[in-house]
Design a protein around this motif. Structure first.
Motif, PDB file in Angstrom:
ATOM      1  N   GLY A   1       0.836  -1.046  -0.137  1.00  0.00           N
ATOM      2  CA  GLY A   1      -0.160  -0.091   0.037  1.00  0.00           C
ATOM      3  C   GLY A   1       0.805   1.156   0.238  1.00  0.00           C
ATOM      4  N   HIS A   2       1.438   1.667  -1.195  1.00  0.00           N
ATOM      5  CA  HIS A   2       2.482   2.730  -1.092  1.00  0.00           C
ATOM      6  C   HIS A   2       1.666   4.211  -1.371  1.00  0.00           C
ATOM      7  CE1 HIS A   2       5.639   5.242  -2.646  1.00  0.00           C
ATOM      8  NE2 HIS A   2       6.318   4.765  -2.200  1.00  0.00           N
ATOM      9  N   THR A   3       0.260   3.996  -1.938  1.00  0.00           N
ATOM     10  CA  THR A   3      -0.561   5.242  -2.036  1.00  0.00           C
ATOM     11  C   THR A   3      -1.118   5.634  -0.883  1.00  0.00           C
ATOM     12  OG1 THR A   3      -0.881   4.566  -4.385  1.00  0.00           O
ATOM     13  CG2 THR A   3      -2.203   6.270  -3.756  1.00  0.00           C
ATOM     14  N   PRO A   4      -0.813   6.890  -0.409  1.00  0.00           N
ATOM     15  CA  PRO A   4      -1.529   7.626   0.651  1.00  0.00           C
ATOM     16  C   PRO A   4      -3.079   7.884   0.276  1.00  0.00           C
ATOM     17  CG  PRO A   4      -0.135   9.230  -0.261  1.00  0.00           C
ATOM     18  CD  PRO A   4       0.140   8.116  -0.846  1.00  0.00           C
ATOM     19  N   GLY A   5      -3.944   8.264   1.416  1.00  0.00           N
ATOM     20  CA  GLY A   5      -5.245   8.755   0.747  1.00  0.00           C
ATOM     21  C   GLY A   5      -6.148   7.253   0.668  1.00  0.00           C
ATOM     22  N   ALA A   6      -7.178   7.925   0.249  1.00  0.00           N
ATOM     23  CA  ALA A   6      -8.358   6.826  -0.060  1.00  0.00           C
ATOM     24  C   ALA A   6      -8.122   5.716  -1.134  1.00  0.00           C
ATOM     25  CB  ALA A   6      -9.546   7.443  -0.463  1.00  0.00           C
ATOM     26  N   MET A   7      -7.141   5.923  -1.904  1.00  0.00           N
ATOM     27  CA  MET A   7      -6.857   5.038  -3.044  1.00  0.00           C
ATOM     28  C   MET A   7      -5.922   3.899  -2.793  1.00  0.00           C
ATOM     29  SD  MET A   7      -8.850   5.984  -5.505  1.00  0.00           S
ATOM     30  CE  MET A   7      -8.283   4.891  -6.838  1.00  0.00           C
ATOM     31  N   GLY A   8      -5.266   4.028  -1.428  1.00  0.00           N
ATOM     32  CA  GLY A   8      -4.349   2.647  -1.204  1.00  0.00           C
ATOM     33  C   GLY A   8      -4.939   1.667  -0.405  1.00  0.00           C
ATOM     34  N   ASP A   9      -4.445   0.624  -0.185  1.00  0.00           N
ATOM     35  CA  ASP A   9      -4.743  -0.506   0.379  1.00  0.00           C
ATOM     36  C   ASP A   9      -3.606  -0.896   1.326  1.00  0.00           C
ATOM     37  OD1 ASP A   9      -6.304  -2.622   1.415  1.00  0.00           O
ATOM     38  OD2 ASP A   9      -5.787  -3.966  -0.402  1.00  0.00           O
ATOM     39  N   PRO A  10      -3.233  -0.248   2.424  1.00  0.00           N
ATOM     40  CA  PRO A  10      -2.107  -0.746   3.255  1.00  0.00           C
ATOM     41  C   PRO A  10      -2.643  -1.662   4.217  1.00  0.00           C
ATOM     42  CG  PRO A  10      -3.227   1.328   4.192  1.00  0.00           C
ATOM     43  CD  PRO A  10      -3.985   1.023   2.894  1.00  0.00           C
ATOM     44  N   ARG A  11      -1.695  -2.606   4.223  1.00  0.00           N
ATOM     45  CA  ARG A  11      -2.058  -3.922   5.262  1.00  0.00           C
ATOM     46  C   ARG A  11      -0.585  -4.892   5.337  1.00  0.00           C
ATOM     47  NH1 ARG A  11      -6.459  -6.002   4.999  1.00  0.00           N
ATOM     48  NH2 ARG A  11      -7.442  -4.143   3.737  1.00  0.00           N
ATOM     49  N   VAL A  12      -0.624  -5.544   6.313  1.00  0.00           N
ATOM     50  CA  VAL A  12       0.503  -6.708   6.443  1.00  0.00           C
ATOM     51  C   VAL A  12      -0.318  -8.051   5.853  1.00  0.00           C
ATOM     52  CG1 VAL A  12       2.135  -8.234   7.888  1.00  0.00           C
ATOM     53  CG2 VAL A  12       1.314  -5.478   8.345  1.00  0.00           C
ATOM     54  N   LEU A  13       0.434  -8.781   5.026  1.00  0.00           N
ATOM     55  CA  LEU A  13      -0.044 -10.096   4.595  1.00  0.00           C
ATOM     56  C   LEU A  13       0.989 -11.065   4.896  1.00  0.00           C
ATOM     57  CD1 LEU A  13      -0.579  -8.003   1.903  1.00  0.00           C
ATOM     58  CD2 LEU A  13      -1.944  -9.988   1.172  1.00  0.00           C
ATOM     59  N   LYS A  14       0.562 -11.873   5.550  1.00  0.00           N
ATOM     60  CA  LYS A  14       1.311 -13.133   6.222  1.00  0.00           C
ATOM     61  C   LYS A  14       1.142 -14.440   5.092  1.00  0.00           C
ATOM     62  CE  LYS A  14       1.977 -15.883  10.391  1.00  0.00           C
ATOM     63  NZ  LYS A  14       1.530 -16.277  11.757  1.00  0.00           N
ATOM     64  N   PHE A  15       2.538 -14.956   5.023  1.00  0.00           N
ATOM     65  CA  PHE A  15       2.214 -16.277   4.036  1.00  0.00           C
ATOM     66  C   PHE A  15       3.504 -17.194   4.765  1.00  0.00           C
ATOM     67  CE2 PHE A  15       1.778 -12.669   1.434  1.00  0.00           C
ATOM     68  CZ  PHE A  15       0.793 -13.166   0.125  1.00  0.00           C
ATOM     69  N   ASP A  16       3.151 -18.619   4.456  1.00  0.00           N
ATOM     70  CA  ASP A  16       4.159 -19.424   5.002  1.00  0.00           C
ATOM     71  C   ASP A  16       5.265 -19.510   4.159  1.00  0.00           C
ATOM     72  OD1 ASP A  16       3.759 -21.124   2.883  1.00  0.00           O
ATOM     73  OD2 ASP A  16       2.547 -22.827   4.165  1.00  0.00           O
ATOM     74  N   LYS A  17       6.324 -20.373   4.688  1.00  0.00           N
ATOM     75  CA  LYS A  17       7.456 -20.161   3.686  1.00  0.00           C
ATOM     76  C   LYS A  17       7.653 -20.933   2.363  1.00  0.00           C
ATOM     77  CE  LYS A  17       9.355 -24.510   5.598  1.00  0.00           C
ATOM     78  NZ  LYS A  17      10.027 -25.319   6.328  1.00  0.00           N
ATOM     79  N   THR A  18       6.354 -21.434   2.071  1.00  0.00           N
ATOM     80  CA  THR A  18       6.204 -21.870   0.610  1.00  0.00           C
ATOM     81  C   THR A  18       5.294 -20.821  -0.185  1.00  0.00           C
ATOM     82  OG1 THR A  18       3.988 -22.963   1.139  1.00  0.00           O
ATOM     83  CG2 THR A  18       5.996 -24.290   1.554  1.00  0.00           C
ATOM     84  N   GLY A  19       5.072 -20.028   0.340  1.00  0.00           N
ATOM     85  CA  GLY A  19       4.130 -18.802  -0.274  1.00  0.00           C
ATOM     86  C   GLY A  19       2.786 -19.005  -0.008  1.00  0.00           C
ATOM     87  N   LYS A  20       2.210 -19.904   0.740  1.00  0.00           N
ATOM     88  CA  LYS A  20       0.732 -20.109   1.136  1.00  0.00           C
ATOM     89  C   LYS A  20       0.168 -19.017   1.978  1.00  0.00           C
ATOM     90  CE  LYS A  20      -2.569 -23.414   2.963  1.00  0.00           C
ATOM     91  NZ  LYS A  20      -2.790 -24.722   3.815  1.00  0.00           N
ATOM     92  N   PHE A  21      -0.932 -18.481   1.470  1.00  0.00           N
ATOM     93  CA  PHE A  21      -1.587 -17.392   2.272  1.00  0.00           C
ATOM     94  C   PHE A  21      -2.047 -17.724   3.579  1.00  0.00           C
ATOM     95  CE2 PHE A  21      -5.147 -14.633   3.156  1.00  0.00           C
ATOM     96  CZ  PHE A  21      -4.508 -13.339   3.522  1.00  0.00           C
ATOM     97  N   ILE A  22      -1.657 -16.951   4.667  1.00  0.00           N
ATOM     98  CA  ILE A  22      -2.231 -17.683   6.086  1.00  0.00           C
ATOM     99  C   ILE A  22      -3.256 -16.515   6.568  1.00  0.00           C
ATOM    100  CG2 ILE A  22      -1.598 -17.809   8.560  1.00  0.00           C
ATOM    101  CD1 ILE A  22       1.210 -18.647   7.380  1.00  0.00           C
ATOM    102  N   LYS A  23      -2.897 -15.043   6.438  1.00  0.00           N
ATOM    103  CA  LYS A  23      -3.946 -14.041   7.071  1.00  0.00           C
ATOM    104  C   LYS A  23      -3.291 -12.761   6.625  1.00  0.00           C
ATOM    105  CE  LYS A  23      -4.135 -12.939  11.185  1.00  0.00           C
ATOM    106  NZ  LYS A  23      -4.280 -13.280  12.669  1.00  0.00           N
ATOM    107  N   SER A  24      -4.323 -11.521   6.905  1.00  0.00           N
ATOM    108  CA  SER A  24      -3.834 -10.153   6.741  1.00  0.00           C
ATOM    109  C   SER A  24      -4.368  -9.350   7.656  1.00  0.00           C
ATOM    110  CB  SER A  24      -4.139  -9.813   4.997  1.00  0.00           C
ATOM    111  OG  SER A  24      -5.452  -9.612   5.157  1.00  0.00           O
ATOM    112  N   TRP A  25      -3.766  -8.081   7.870  1.00  0.00           N
ATOM    113  CA  TRP A  25      -4.269  -7.361   8.844  1.00  0.00           C
ATOM    114  C   TRP A  25      -4.205  -5.909   8.341  1.00  0.00           C
ATOM    115  CZ3 TRP A  25      -0.355 -10.621  10.272  1.00  0.00           C
ATOM    116  CH2 TRP A  25       0.731  -9.668  10.880  1.00  0.00           C
ATOM    117  N   GLY A  26      -4.983  -5.003   8.887  1.00  0.00           N
ATOM    118  CA  GLY A  26      -4.631  -3.495   8.481  1.00  0.00           C
ATOM    119  C   GLY A  26      -5.924  -2.898   7.832  1.00  0.00           C
ATOM    120  N   GLY A  27      -5.683  -2.335   6.608  1.00  0.00           N
ATOM    121  CA  GLY A  27      -6.518  -1.476   6.138  1.00  0.00           C
ATOM    122  C   GLY A  27      -6.314   0.099   6.540  1.00  0.00           C
TER     123      GLY A  27
END
Length: 319
Positions: free
Chosen positions: A174-200
């Motif tokens: 989420g590099h864009t400030p303001g309403a157009m951005g989607d800033p968050r943390v995404l967590k994956f395991d070491k194989t690249g499998k998605f686990i969860k995200s948080w933020g906004g």
């Protein structure tokens, strides 16, 4: 110097900076106050073979050998490929990564096995490659921005990567400030499998404006540079909010050591020495030294290297 005068000077400086994303809020250009950090700049810290030139650095990091790795932004006059390695004396060794990234790769991180992770906000991908440049994992789809879910599995301007002790991968986006951005943390395991995200988007704890940088401290906690909210937020690796540390300016990047933290403060052009609780111990600032102090890394000798996306790689040593 009064804050108003400092603000005017910084606004004049930033008016000539055209290679990076300036903040729209002028109060974000007020510098952090603190005791003086005595540093001396070192001229020409990197050397190249004749005829070889490198683009501006998106990010930089040292490996266990003391070699400096840079993710370089390409341009018509540059003939170095985007992933660049220098030896412990700053001598160019090699570069690779042709065709993998867009025009503004943003972050580089080396894991404990020496694999190289590149976060590229311009192509909306995170790429893991080995030391020979072979691509091992790609997160996201090149050229496509969106939300990560079971259907799309897209990233939106990923900025940085950190790796947990068990190999889990944490991406801030989420590099864009303001309403157009989607800033968050995404967590994956070491194989690249998605686990969860948080933020906004938001200013409350656990939300972000621009999630710009991330690092893991010795306790396994995640430090996230919430840049336009002028703070660092700390989380456990499940995304539970632990605390925040507020600063003036734009906290962009930090290098967490065993005794303290070295941080750079974006367009205010500062290097901060911070303790492990986030308290500012000292500040280095010099008029016109930086265009944008975008990223920072310290080598085993304690020398400080700053990646400035308008001026290149800068080196500082303590007096």
């Amino acid at each position: 110097m009064k804050k108003a005068a400092v603000l005017v000077a910084l606004l004049l400086l930033c008016s000539v900076v055209v290679f990076s994303q300036r903040p729209s809020d002028p109060t974000l250009l007020i510098p952090q106050e603190g005791p003086a950090l005595d540093l001396v700049p070192v001229a020409n810290p990197l050397t190249f073979p004749a005829g070889t030139t490198m683009g501006f650095p998106g990010d930089l990091e040292f490996d266990s050998k003391g070699h400096l790795w840079v993710i370089s932004r390409q341009g018509a006059a540059n003939n170095v490929l985007p992933v660049v390695e220098f030896d412990e004396n700053g001598k160019y060794i090699r570069s690779f990564g042709e065709g993998l990234f867009g025009n503004r790769p943003h972050g580089i991180h080396l894991d404990t096995d020496g694999n190289i992770w590149i976060s590229d906000g311009s192509s909306h991908t995170v790429v893991k490659m080995d030391q020979q440049g072979k691509v091992l994992i790609t997160l996201g789809t090149k050229g496509q921005a969106g939300a990560w879910n079971e259907t799309t599995q897209l990233l939106n301007a990923p900025n940085d990567v950190a790796i947990g002790r068990n190999g889990d991968v944490f991406v801030v986006q989420g590099h864009t400030p303001g309403a157009m951005g989607d800033p968050r943390v995404l967590k994956f395991d070491k194989t690249g499998k998605f686990i969860k995200s948080w933020g906004g988007k938001g200013k409350e704890p656990g939300k972000f404006d621009v999630a710009h940088g991330i690092s893991v401290d010795a306790k396994g906690l995640l430090w996230v540079a919430d840049r336009e909210n002028s703070r660092i937020q700390v989380f456990d690796q499940d995304g539970t909010f632990v605390r925040e540390m507020k600063y003036a300016g734009l906290p962009c990047s930090f290098d967490i050591g065993k005794d303290g933290v070295t941080m750079v403060n974006g367009f205010t052009g500062q290097i901060l020495n911070v303790d492990l609780d986030g308290k500012v111990l000292s500040v280095y600032v010099k008029a016109m030294e930086f265009g944008e102090a975008h990223t920072v890394a310290t080598n085993p000798k304690g020398e400080i290297f700053v990646g400035d996306v308008t001026k290149g790689v800068l080196k500082f040593v303590r007096k």
